[in-house]
Scaffold this active site. Structure first.
Site, PDB file in Angstrom:
ATOM      1  N   SER A   1    -103.833  -9.200  49.406  1.00 22.72           N
ATOM      2  CA  SER A   1    -104.152  -8.793  48.040  1.00 22.72           C
ATOM      3  C   SER A   1    -103.182  -9.385  47.188  1.00 22.72           C
ATOM      4  CB  SER A   1    -104.477  -7.116  47.839  1.00 22.72           C
ATOM      5  OG  SER A   1    -105.227  -7.224  46.766  1.00 22.72           O
ATOM      6  N   SER A   2    -103.881  -9.989  46.030  1.00 22.81           N
ATOM      7  CA  SER A   2    -102.653 -10.468  45.019  1.00 22.81           C
ATOM      8  C   SER A   2    -103.547 -10.414  43.708  1.00 22.81           C
ATOM      9  CB  SER A   2    -102.430 -11.968  45.623  1.00 22.81           C
ATOM     10  OG  SER A   2    -103.436 -12.661  45.325  1.00 22.81           O
ATOM     11  N   SER A   3    -102.490 -10.707  42.562  1.00 28.02           N
ATOM     12  CA  SER A   3    -102.799 -10.937  41.325  1.00 28.02           C
ATOM     13  C   SER A   3    -102.694 -12.475  41.335  1.00 28.02           C
ATOM     14  CB  SER A   3    -101.753 -10.295  40.416  1.00 28.02           C
ATOM     15  OG  SER A   3    -102.254 -10.645  38.822  1.00 28.02           O
TER      16      SER A   3
END
Length: 388
Positions: A98-100
């Site tokens: 998961s990431s921005s």
């Protein structure tokens, strides 16, 4: 906590100069939404081969945290489907899950959606919730529905959205199924990669509505597709850019491991390759490889004497190809009912003969039973993928 107003304005300036922000409404959204709140409890920064350094908001100087939050970078927020930065005390190994996403890509995609006042948007892959917040600012919280498969990721995003005043529809579930009870939608945007556009998204989108999603595999190549839903229940459009996102978890592929040589021990044929597998290091040939062999995996290795090796495995079709470097040439050995490298070479040769067309020349049509891709009118640049 420090005031990040000036940093948000500076980010908006950079995005506008880069062409990622074109509409004033999206600039206002960037200026209004504090990205730093969507990075809690922290992020992982690259710390050498295979290692990640945890950086938390609580243990970082506020000015440094703000600088990180408004950097022009994608920031990893979870490893291995569970680990967050506050749970690690030092550099750790792991796979980002998961990431921005880098703000430029976020805004380029949102602009590509061509939203208008009153539009209802379905977002697949909430992630940190930052892009959700931008759309809530532009369209209003009741017009945005977002789905996240990971309950913990969804809870953090929902908390951040609530903290800035958006009580939107944040749902935990498999985004590939959409959310029928909130349909129909005017726009669908996926912030995770998919092997193909699920027909459920087409069914849940109004005629004239737009679906934007990254199609392909990180083990081959990917492209950002933009299709418009037709009155007859089909959808048609083209690819607008190369873009990479983490694969939807229900479609994530576990790379083949173990003794690879034993899997290619009994080939049906051997010949000199017309195209080198190093061509697949470039975005367009890699994407063509996906179109030609959509369920294949590409793995790279070396022989005991240092020669480069490239493997293609397609467990679904019980086929393989092994390419071994021999000086300036490559030798390909293939086995199984499908000659994988033949299919990829045919696509690469057709692409070269057509003058190396770019990703935006690739068209796409989605029906209830298949995906069809094509470039121009060449029969060698036409691929049909059944859905079942």
């Amino acid at each position: 906590m420090i005031d990040t107003t000036s940093r948000r304005h500076a980010l908006a300036d950079r995005l506008e100069v880069a062409g990622a922000v074109r509409m004033p409404a999206w600039r206002k959204a960037v200026e209004a939404v504090p990205r730093e709140l969507f990075l809690h409890p922290g992020v992982f920064l690259p710390a050498g081969v295979g290692l990640w350094l945890p950086v938390t908001a609580a243990s970082t100087d506020p000015a440094e945290w703000a600088e990180l939050a408004y950097s022009d970078e994608s920031l990893v927020t979870q490893l291995d489907n569970q680990l967050t930065a506050d749970q690690a005390s030092g550099p750790v190994s792991g796979t980002p899950t998961s990431s921005s996403t880098v703000p430029q890509l976020v805004l380029e995609m949102i602009e590509e959606l061509e939203v208008e006042d009153g539009h209802r948007v379905l977002e697949i892959g909430t992630g940190t919730g930052y892009s959700t917040a931008l759309m809530c600012h532009r369209l209003g919280e009741d017009n945005v529905t977002t789905i996240e498969v990971d309950p913990d990721v969804a809870a953090r995003a929902d908390a951040a959205l609530e903290a800035i005043g958006y009580s939107t529809w944040t749902v935990t579930g498999d985004g590939l199924l959409g959310l029928p009870r909130r349909a129909p939608y005017d726009r669908v945007i996926a912030t995770c990669g998919v092997r193909r556009i699920p027909y459920t998204w087409v069914r849940q989108t109004r005629p004239g509505g737009i679906i934007l999603a990254t199609i392909g595999s990180l083990l081959t190549g990917t492209g950002l597709a933009k299709v418009t839903v037709n009155d007859d229940g089909t959808a048609e459009g083209r690819f607008v850019a190369h873009a990479n996102f983490m694969q939807a978890r229900s479609q994530a592929v576990t790379p083949i491991a173990g003794d690879l040589s034993s899997r290619v021990a009994y080939p049906d044929s051997e010949r000199h390759a017309v195209s080198a597998p190093t061509d697949l290091d470039e975005p367009m040939p890699a994407f063509l490889a996906h179109l030609a062999a959509p369920t294949a995996q590409v793995l790279r290795a070396r022989t005991d004497d240092g020669k480069a090796l490239v493997y293609l495995f397609d467990p679904d079709r019980e086929s393989f190809a092994e390419l071994t470097q021999n000086g300036d040439e490559w030798v390909v050995r293939q086995g199984g009912p499908v000659a994988l490298w033949d299919d990829i070479e045919r696509a690469l040769c057709g692409w070269r003969d057509a003058g190396h067309p770019g990703i935006t020349e690739v068209r796409l049509r989605v029906t209830e039973s298949s995906h069809t891709y094509w470039i121009g009118d060449s029969s060698t640049l036409l691929w049909q993928h059944p859905l079942y």
